[in-house]
Write a protein that holds these residues in place. Structure first.
Motif, PDB file in Angstrom:
ATOM      1  N   ARG A   5      43.477 -54.376  22.542  1.00 42.75           N
ATOM      2  CA  ARG A   5      44.824 -54.461  23.075  1.00 42.75           C
ATOM      3  C   ARG A   5      45.549 -53.738  22.173  1.00 42.75           C
ATOM      4  O   ARG A   5      45.622 -53.698  20.895  1.00 42.75           O
ATOM      5  N   VAL A   6      46.406 -52.807  22.927  1.00 48.47           N
ATOM      6  CA  VAL A   6      47.479 -52.183  22.239  1.00 48.47           C
ATOM      7  C   VAL A   6      48.864 -52.042  22.194  1.00 48.47           C
ATOM      8  O   VAL A   6      49.308 -52.651  23.419  1.00 48.47           O
ATOM      9  N   VAL A  46      48.357 -42.622  19.899  1.00 47.73           N
ATOM     10  CA  VAL A  46      46.912 -43.084  20.695  1.00 47.73           C
ATOM     11  C   VAL A  46      45.772 -41.973  20.347  1.00 47.73           C
ATOM     12  O   VAL A  46      44.886 -42.575  19.907  1.00 47.73           O
ATOM     13  N   LEU A  53      41.394 -45.304  25.811  1.00 48.13           N
ATOM     14  CA  LEU A  53      42.027 -46.013  26.917  1.00 48.13           C
ATOM     15  C   LEU A  53      41.413 -46.647  27.913  1.00 48.13           C
ATOM     16  O   LEU A  53      41.884 -47.792  28.462  1.00 48.13           O
ATOM     17  N   VAL A  56      40.880 -50.248  26.806  1.00 51.91           N
ATOM     18  CA  VAL A  56      42.131 -51.147  26.623  1.00 51.91           C
ATOM     19  C   VAL A  56      42.302 -51.988  27.858  1.00 51.91           C
ATOM     20  O   VAL A  56      42.419 -51.825  28.786  1.00 51.91           O
ATOM     21  N   PHE A  59      48.097 -52.950  27.360  1.00 51.05           N
ATOM     22  CA  PHE A  59      48.917 -51.818  26.639  1.00 51.05           C
ATOM     23  C   PHE A  59      50.294 -52.653  26.736  1.00 51.05           C
ATOM     24  O   PHE A  59      51.095 -52.485  27.783  1.00 51.05           O
ATOM     25  N   HIS A  61      54.396 -52.597  25.253  1.00 51.68           N
ATOM     26  CA  HIS A  61      55.232 -51.716  24.876  1.00 51.68           C
ATOM     27  C   HIS A  61      56.899 -52.008  24.679  1.00 51.68           C
ATOM     28  O   HIS A  61      57.323 -52.555  25.897  1.00 51.68           O
ATOM     29  N   LEU A 224      48.823 -42.539  31.016  1.00 51.65           N
ATOM     30  CA  LEU A 224      48.182 -43.621  30.475  1.00 51.65           C
ATOM     31  C   LEU A 224      46.923 -43.697  31.708  1.00 51.65           C
ATOM     32  O   LEU A 224      45.892 -43.720  31.271  1.00 51.65           O
ATOM     33  N   TYR A 229      43.295 -45.582  31.144  1.00 53.00           N
ATOM     34  CA  TYR A 229      43.717 -47.025  31.360  1.00 53.00           C
ATOM     35  C   TYR A 229      44.000 -47.523  32.576  1.00 53.00           C
ATOM     36  O   TYR A 229      44.594 -46.727  33.565  1.00 53.00           O
ATOM     37  N   LEU A 233      50.963 -51.584  32.724  1.00 54.59           N
ATOM     38  CA  LEU A 233      51.789 -51.432  31.719  1.00 54.59           C
ATOM     39  C   LEU A 233      52.674 -52.575  31.413  1.00 54.59           C
ATOM     40  O   LEU A 233      53.301 -53.046  32.449  1.00 54.59           O
TER      41      LEU A 233
END
Length: 674
Positions: A5-6, A46, A53, A56, A59, A61, A224, A229, A233
């Motif tokens: 998890r980012v 990143v 990715l 992930v 993500f 933000h 991404l 990914y 998002l």
């Protein structure tokens, strides 16, 4: 396997990246310099963190793109279509000023200039009845004019559209026919509430930001995906939740102020892990301090906020008070000879005097260096602070003019800064009817842990919590949020005339809209939580209080009694004999996002030795103080002040008369009052 998890929090100087491994709950952090295009900084971070990715799972933000676009006015050409005779509502505003006594300071200009505010004949009265039908020929003429002007977005704001939006919906259809591809925001869809200026202003901001944030989220999503990914998002909004790019076009204004909400969310979560449902967040950085409050596990929410004074954005937002108090805030003397602190700041460059970049005015960081509270090596040795330059600035700026010794002058600088921050905490707590003694203070940001105990002592707060990575706590907040949307509808009825069945039916319509939007974002029914509230007030007032509402709606008398209790807590009085009115129905729709648990650590019994010792000044005396490396402190470790705990992104101060312990999440809990 997707097990990462980012979360990314983009600031003016640094982009913070927080990476959590779902399998272990362990967190690692990465910092990289922010870039002119935030997307480049994100992808650089990143790469620097070595993130694959394709692994992930989430993500998230927090972005300042919308906020910066409003502040800098780098907005696409936006038009406004209004009821004939009402195109100047957003310029007349409330006819108030941010500083009542400053006759020379004007409110900033509207986001849409007058020449791009066009009108059409139409009128709906306050009961929703059509007085003048929409002139469709005039409406189409306006649309064609806007097409010739090549506007990039349009806001449609008609009088009383909050109660009947038929004319706005038809105007939108005409605009979409004549201006294909141009986003159109209508006030009855964006904010169906009474008060024209607030509704118009929110709709204009929403329209102006739509092309900006859609372009940004589209480009970031594509970059991404190119990197591997595969999921949506998630974008943090001011209400304390996240939204997907699919909702951004219609509710772009929700991303204004996105960044500051993350810290409030993280501080609430960290306090909860430590067993405190009531918490105050103190996020002190280089230039400013953000203060937030959570009561019984819920962040305090407001609808009275703006990016620029005079142009409110009436979407629900976590309440965060910001003052100009940070590590780089300047100490100065006013015309009356009193010592002041902030809001002026030395900024990232030249920065405090101890940075050696030419600034000669003392800052909070310089005062902390002089007193030994802040060491001379920061960021893992990447930055070296010059104590002699700090001492020279404090001596020339404060000690000599006020006839103080060097330690006394440095202490005076910090006392003024702490008084300013204490006042901000009072404003969000005592002024709102909350007793700070019932709360824990979560101190984070680069400088929060240096000042947290002094502020807690001033307000009799019993415990200060310092997270494991104070400097990137806001980025952590982006990992702790759910998909969330807020819906509202005006409901202007006295309690004596209110019908529970009618209120239930209105909530039913809001819930149907909420369920449809969450379904569109792919949220499963089992993950949906709906929370109701009703804004109520004593009749004759225009400011209201939100009162939780049951499902289904029960006796009106129960709602009225709940309002009396809330009013008494907020304002310290209640008027049981005064008639109560309903103002607005609110619905918070939450799509719960699964969250990985943070890693826990069992006590080892280890008692690490201090990495060094140095003299640190407290209350006029220098104490030989142990300095610990935070990375060596195990869960269960206890220490008694005075002590200093250092790490890459912050310094924790444990003054004399306090004790501290490291919990199983590696938070440091400082007991200020036993």
């Amino acid at each position: 396997m997707q097990n990462l998890r980012v979360a990314v929090d983009v600031g003016g100087t640094f982009t913070d990246i927080c990476i959590m491994d779902e399998a272990t709950g362990l967190i690692r952090i990465e910092k990289t310099a922010s870039s002119r295009d935030p997307i480049d900084g994100i992808l650089a971070g990143v790469d620097k963190a070595g993130i694959d990715l394709s692994r992930v799972a989430l993500f998230s933000h927090g972005t300042t793109v919308a906020t910066n676009a409003l502040i800098t006015r780098r907005l696409p050409r936006t038009a406004m279509v209004c009821t004939a005779g009402f195109r100047d509502v957003i310029e007349i505003r409330r006819a108030n000023k941010e500083d009542l006594w400053d006759t020379y300071k004007d409110v900033v200009r509207p986001y849409v200039p007058r020449r791009d505010r066009l009108t059409v004949p139409e009128r709906i009265d306050a009961q929703g009845r059509v007085v003048t039908p929409l002139d469709e020929a005039a409406a189409r003429s306006v649309a064609r004019t806007l097409r010739r002007r090549e506007v990039a977005a349009v806001a449609v704001c008609f009088m009383n559209a909050y109660v009947n939006g038929a004319h706005e919906r038809r105007m939108k259809a005409i605009l979409e026919e004549e201006l294909p591809g141009v986003p159109v925001s209508i006030s009855s869809g964006v904010l169906p509430e009474i008060f024209e200026h607030e509704r118009f202003s929110t709709t204009v901001v929403n329209a102006a930001l739509s092309p900006v944030v859609v372009d940004y989220t589209t480009r970031l999503g594509e970059r991404l995906r190119d990197g591997g990914y595969a999921r949506d998002l998630l974008l943090l909004h001011t209400g304390g939740g996240v939204m997907t790019p699919g909702s951004v076009k219609d509710f772009a204004a929700r991303l204004a102020g996105s960044g500051i909400a993350a810290g409030a969310i993280a501080s609430r979560h960290i306090a909860g892990l430590c067993g405190y449902a009531n918490s105050i967040g103190l996020d002190m950085g280089g230039t400013s301090t953000d203060v937030s409050l959570a009561y019984e596990g819920q962040s305090r929410v407001t609808k009275d906020w703006h990016i620029e004074f005079g142009y409110p954005i009436r979407f629900a937002s976590i309440e965060v008070l910001t003052i100009g108090a940070g590590g780089g805030s300047l100490a100065w003397t006013d015309e009356a000879g009193s010592l002041r602190n902030g809001p002026q700041s030395a900024g990232a460059y030249p920065g405090p005097a101890c940075y050696g970049n030419g600034n000669r005015q003392p800052t909070n960081s310089d005062a902390n260096v002089v007193l030994g509270r802040l060491g001379t090596s920061l960021a893992g040795g990447k930055i070296t602070l010059d104590r002699d330059l700090a001492a020279e600035a404090v001596r020339e700026g404060v000690a000599e003019p006020f006839g103080l010794s060097l330690p006394e002058a440095a202490d005076a600088i910090l006392r003024v800064a702490n008084a300013n921050m204490s006042d901000a905490v009072r404003l969000i707590s005592i002024s709102r009817g909350y007793d700070p003694r019932d709360f824990a203070l979560v101190a984070f940001g680069g400088a929060g842990a240096l000042h947290g105990v002094d502020i807690a002592r001033e307000l009799a707060i019993p415990v200060v919590i310092v997270p494991p990575n104070p400097g990137v706590t806001s980025a952590l907040g982006c990992l702790l949020v759910d998909i969330q949307h807020d819906f509202s509808e005006s409901y202007l009825v006295g309690a004596a005339e209110a019908d529970p069945g009618e209120i239930e039916a209105e909530f039913g319509r809001l819930e149907a809209e909420a369920l449809a939007r969450l379904a569109h974002e792919g949220v499963a029914d089992a993950d949906i939580v709906l929370q109701r509230s009703i804004d109520m007030m004593y009749q004759g007032q225009w400011r209201s209080l939100a009162v939780p509402a049951p499902r289904p709606i029960g006796a009106i008398a129960d709602l009225t009694e709940a309002f009396h209790r809330h009013h008494e807590r907020e304002y310290n009085f209640r008027r049981d004999d005064a008639p109560v009115g309903f103002f607005r129905l609110n619905l918070k729709a939450v799509g719960v996002v699964p969250k990985a648990a943070l890693a826990t650590h069992e006590p080892t019994g280890a008692t690490p030795e201090p990495a060094s010792r140095r003299p640190v000044w407290f209350d006029g005396d220098a104490h030989d103080t142990p300095v610990y490396d935070r990375t060596t402190l195990p869960a269960g470790f206890r220490l008694t002040g005075p002590a200093v705990v250092e790490q890459v992104d912050s310094t924790v101060l444990v003054p004399p008369g306090t004790s501290a312990e490291v919990d199983r999440y590696l938070n440091i809990l400082i007991r200020v009052k036993e």
